[in-house]
Write a protein that holds these residues in place. Structure first.
Motif, short mmCIF file in Angstrom:
data_model
loop_
_atom_site.label_atom_id
_atom_site.label_comp_id
_atom_site.label_asym_id
_atom_site.label_seq_id
_atom_site.Cartn_x
_atom_site.Cartn_y
_atom_site.Cartn_z
N ARG A 41 34.05 56.32 38.34
CA ARG A 41 33.67 57.66 37.95
C ARG A 41 33.21 58.44 39.17
O ARG A 41 32.44 57.95 39.98
CB ARG A 41 32.56 57.62 36.90
N ARG A 194 25.28 53.11 25.51
CA ARG A 194 25.77 53.57 26.80
C ARG A 194 24.75 54.42 27.53
O ARG A 194 24.55 54.28 28.75
CB ARG A 194 27.07 54.36 26.60
N SER A 195 24.08 55.33 26.82
CA SER A 195 23.12 56.21 27.47
C SER A 195 21.91 55.43 27.99
O SER A 195 21.35 55.77 29.04
CB SER A 195 22.64 57.29 26.49
N HIS A 197 22.02 52.37 29.15
CA HIS A 197 22.47 51.72 30.38
C HIS A 197 22.54 52.73 31.52
O HIS A 197 22.10 52.45 32.64
CB HIS A 197 23.82 51.07 30.16
N GLU A 198 23.11 53.91 31.25
CA GLU A 198 23.22 54.92 32.30
C GLU A 198 21.85 55.38 32.79
O GLU A 198 21.66 55.66 33.98
CB GLU A 198 24.02 56.11 31.78
N ALA A 202 20.54 55.20 36.59
CA ALA A 202 20.08 56.42 37.26
C ALA A 202 18.65 56.27 37.77
O ALA A 202 18.29 56.84 38.81
CB ALA A 202 20.18 57.61 36.31
N ALA A 208 24.54 49.67 39.36
CA ALA A 208 25.81 49.77 38.63
C ALA A 208 26.53 48.43 38.69
O ALA A 208 26.61 47.80 39.74
CB ALA A 208 26.68 50.87 39.23
N GLU A 216 29.52 48.70 29.93
CA GLU A 216 29.98 49.42 31.11
C GLU A 216 31.41 49.92 30.96
O GLU A 216 31.80 50.87 31.64
CB GLU A 216 29.87 48.51 32.35
N SER A 220 31.96 57.37 28.95
CA SER A 220 30.64 57.86 29.34
C SER A 220 29.82 58.25 28.11
O SER A 220 30.37 58.54 27.04
CB SER A 220 30.78 59.06 30.26
#
Length: 323
Positions: A41, A194-195, A197-198, A202, A208, A216, A220
């Protein structure tokens, strides 16, 4: 009219074939996740005046050939399953010479068909959504197995109370709304995973590539949130119409628009929850994960309304197990 036993048996055969095709699709979707590569990404630059919500991440690396082939096979199996799934309802309807959603077995089967078609159409338009196929089709297979085991009913004519043109209006729209909300709710569950994990990546809490491999490889969080929201936006007016049509039918059949029957009550509760979700998506402090949780609650209410209210509670809707 006596149902046609040949067509009724053919409908049951289509049911078994559909379960088999959907199961093979799940295997193919799993293989896609196993052999495919998590898309790379591009990092986005955010300057002054940038929107509060980040734009969707951009895939810059194509999926490996093996993963792509498994994804194509999975979609092919899914569409073949859709054809036989349609065959279940068409042959049953022809066998009984009526609309094929006069009991819980038929209603639930039709709901699952709508969910599969909604997902398959989105996956055709956005191939990246094939990565969530196993999370859609897995519950679909489970639902079909449970429907076959616990909700199956032999082909029979409609009971007298359901012989109305409102069956085609009210129940059809309820099927469409429920099936679309099914996809929306699962998309919200995946968004929550997913959010999270992101957010960890961050915040530097996890580099990552250190998270759960399946998470993963999901699209997104922004893309999943978009799927959940757009399907809910599409399904909400349909469900609204279904509730209104049900009230009109109730006035025609029972002499009152609303009587707080358990089925009516929980249909209205579901409507309130989804209205709350759509409102939360535009309200500061509720965007993102809090709104997604509201959508998940909405799906739970819909399932509760179909199963518990129909099978356990008693009310004016209990004679046919209609949702």
């Amino acid at each position: 009219m006596t149902p046609d036993p040949t067509l009724a048996a053919l409908s049951d055969t289509f049911f078994s074939i559909t379960v088999a095709l959907y199961s093979l699709a799940v295997v193919a979707f799993c293989a896609q996740l196993a052999f495919g590569r998590r898309p790379s990404r591009a990092r986005e630059l955010v300057g002054a005046g940038a929107p509060v919500e980040p734009a969707p991440a951009i895939d810059v690396a194509p999926e490996p050939t093996a993963g792509h082939r498994w994804g194509v096979l999975a979609m092919l199996l899914t569409w073949l399953g859709v054809l036989t799934h349609v065959g279940i309802l068409v042959t049953r309807g022809l066998a009984a010479d009526r609309l094929p959603w006069g009991n819980m077995y038929e209603f639930a089967t039709a709901v699952v068909l709508v969910a599969v078609v909604a997902y398959a159409l989105m996956a055709v338009r956005a191939p990246a959504l094939r990565h969530i196929g196993v999370f859609i089709m897995g519950p679909v297979v489970l639902a079909m197995v449970l429907i076959g085991l616990f909700l199956y009913a032999k082909t029979a004519p409609l009971v007298a109370a359901l012989r109305s043109y409102w069956l085609a209006i009210h129940v059809t729209t309820a099927i469409l709304g429920f099936g679309i909300f099914f996809v929306s709710g699962i998309a919200s569950v995946l968004y929550l995973l997913r959010s999270r994990h992101e957010a960890k990546v961050a915040a530097g809490m996890a580099p990552a590539g250190s998270g759960l491999r399946v998470v993963e490889r999901l699209p997104s969080a922004a893309a999943l949130d978009r799927v959940a929201h757009r399907t809910a936006v599409f399904g909400f007016p349909i469900w609204t119409f279904a509730v209104i049509a049900g009230a009109i039918w109730a006035e025609s059949a029972w002499g009152r628009f609303w009587g707080w029957d358990p089925k009516e009550t929980w249909a209205f509760i579901a409507w309130v929850v989804y209205a709350g979700y759509l409102h939360a998506r535009t309200t500061a402090g509720w965007r993102g994960r809090p709104a997604a949780w509201v959508n998940v609650v909405g799906l739970a209410v819909m399932i509760f309304n179909l199963l518990y209210v129909n099978m356990v509670s008693t009310g004016l809707h209990s004679y046919a197990g209609l949702s």
